[in-house]
Design an enzyme around this catalytic site. Sequence first.
Site, short mmCIF file in Angstrom:
data_model
loop_
_atom_site.label_atom_id
_atom_site.label_comp_id
_atom_site.label_asym_id
_atom_site.label_seq_id
_atom_site.Cartn_x
_atom_site.Cartn_y
_atom_site.Cartn_z
N PHE A 147 0.81 -1.22 0.00
CA PHE A 147 0.00 0.00 0.00
C PHE A 147 0.85 1.27 0.00
O PHE A 147 0.30 2.38 0.03
CB PHE A 147 -0.96 0.00 1.20
CG PHE A 147 -0.29 -0.12 2.55
CD1 PHE A 147 0.24 0.99 3.20
CD2 PHE A 147 -0.20 -1.35 3.18
CE1 PHE A 147 0.86 0.88 4.43
CE2 PHE A 147 0.41 -1.47 4.43
CZ PHE A 147 0.94 -0.35 5.05
N ARG A 149 -2.68 7.61 20.70
CA ARG A 149 -3.01 6.42 19.91
C ARG A 149 -4.39 5.89 20.31
O ARG A 149 -5.16 5.43 19.47
CB ARG A 149 -1.95 5.34 20.09
CG ARG A 149 -0.58 5.69 19.55
CD ARG A 149 -0.48 5.70 18.05
NE ARG A 149 -0.79 4.43 17.42
CZ ARG A 149 -0.58 4.16 16.13
NH1 ARG A 149 -0.03 5.07 15.33
NH2 ARG A 149 -0.90 3.01 15.62
N THR A 198 -5.93 1.33 13.61
CA THR A 198 -5.60 1.73 12.23
C THR A 198 -6.76 1.50 11.27
O THR A 198 -7.08 2.36 10.44
CB THR A 198 -4.36 0.93 11.74
OG1 THR A 198 -3.32 1.11 12.71
CG2 THR A 198 -3.89 1.42 10.38
N ARG A 253 -10.97 7.74 14.68
CA ARG A 253 -11.19 6.85 13.53
C ARG A 253 -12.50 6.09 13.67
O ARG A 253 -13.20 5.86 12.67
CB ARG A 253 -10.01 5.89 13.40
CG ARG A 253 -8.74 6.59 12.90
CD ARG A 253 -7.51 5.74 13.14
NE ARG A 253 -6.32 6.24 12.44
CZ ARG A 253 -5.11 5.73 12.59
NH1 ARG A 253 -4.92 4.71 13.41
NH2 ARG A 253 -4.09 6.22 11.92
N ASN A 266 -8.15 7.08 7.00
CA ASN A 266 -8.40 7.00 8.45
C ASN A 266 -8.07 8.28 9.21
O ASN A 266 -7.81 8.27 10.40
CB ASN A 266 -7.71 5.76 9.04
CG ASN A 266 -6.21 5.78 8.87
OD1 ASN A 266 -5.65 6.76 8.36
ND2 ASN A 266 -5.54 4.72 9.31
N GLU A 275 9.49 12.10 13.78
CA GLU A 275 8.44 12.78 13.01
C GLU A 275 8.36 14.27 13.37
O GLU A 275 8.16 15.12 12.48
CB GLU A 275 7.10 12.08 13.24
CG GLU A 275 7.10 10.68 12.62
CD GLU A 275 5.96 9.78 13.08
OE1 GLU A 275 5.88 8.64 12.58
OE2 GLU A 275 5.14 10.19 13.95
P1 IDP Z 1 -1.06 3.81 11.95
O1 IDP Z 1 -1.41 5.01 11.09
O2 IDP Z 1 -2.21 3.41 12.83
O3 IDP Z 1 0.22 4.01 12.73
P2 IDP Z 1 0.47 2.08 10.19
O4 IDP Z 1 0.50 0.59 10.27
O5 IDP Z 1 1.67 2.82 10.63
O6 IDP Z 1 -0.83 2.57 10.98
O7 IDP Z 1 0.15 2.46 8.68
C1 IDP Z 1 0.29 3.77 8.22
C2 IDP Z 1 -0.92 4.12 7.38
O8 IDP Z 1 -0.90 3.32 6.21
C3 IDP Z 1 -2.27 3.82 8.04
O9 IDP Z 1 -2.72 4.87 8.85
C4 IDP Z 1 -3.17 3.60 6.83
O10 IDP Z 1 -3.66 4.84 6.34
C5 IDP Z 1 -2.22 2.99 5.82
N1 IDP Z 1 -2.36 1.55 5.82
C6 IDP Z 1 -1.91 0.67 6.74
N2 IDP Z 1 -2.20 -0.59 6.42
C7 IDP Z 1 -2.86 -0.52 5.24
C8 IDP Z 1 -3.44 -1.50 4.39
O11 IDP Z 1 -3.41 -2.71 4.66
N3 IDP Z 1 -4.06 -1.04 3.26
C9 IDP Z 1 -4.11 0.28 2.94
N4 IDP Z 1 -3.58 1.24 3.73
C10 IDP Z 1 -2.97 0.85 4.86
MG MG Z 2 2.17 4.20 12.09
#
Ligand code: IDP
Ligand code: MG
Length: 149
Positions: free
Chosen positions: A57, A85, A91, A102, A112, A126
Amino acid sequence: MQRTFLAIKPDGVQRGLIGKIISNLEEKGFKLVGMKFMKVSNELAQKHYGEHKDKPFFNGLVSFITSGPIVAMVWEGKNIISAMRKIMGKTNPLDADVGTIRGNFAVDIGRNIVHGSDGEESAKREISLFFKEEELVSWNQDIQKWIYE
Ligand code: IDP
Ligand code: MG
């Protein structure tokens, strides 16, 4: 006190949720120490989401985060990294509890609404990616004595 990086992603901005999200965090008692309304460059997006560069992704994520303005912020508070968080929710918004950002406002994992640092290391990284030291404001929040004992 801890600091964390929070961004309202382009979907949150487009949907007019900036005020609600910031209100929520002000009402919680957290302190805003930095804020920028900005477009994320491709280079910054690649750096910011570097940990995901091998994921399927990744390209979609980078084009989404650069697709419109975001609100980049730094918030300060007790245990704020994990607290934020929790306030954000899981997520995948369909797994996120009702009452979280979310859980309340989003449906799809790729839309999200917010990004928040997931640990001390990523918060540091960051914050420095998005802000220069002099753009962060140290100030006394007068209501703090009613929030912290
Ligand atoms: P987070 O934002 O809750 O920390 P992360 O795993 O760090 O989650 O992923 C970063 C961003 O990537 C997520 O907020 C989401 O928008 C996107 N993302 C994560 N997993 C997927 C997926 O399986 N499909 C599409 N987008 C994803
Ligand atoms: Mg993240």
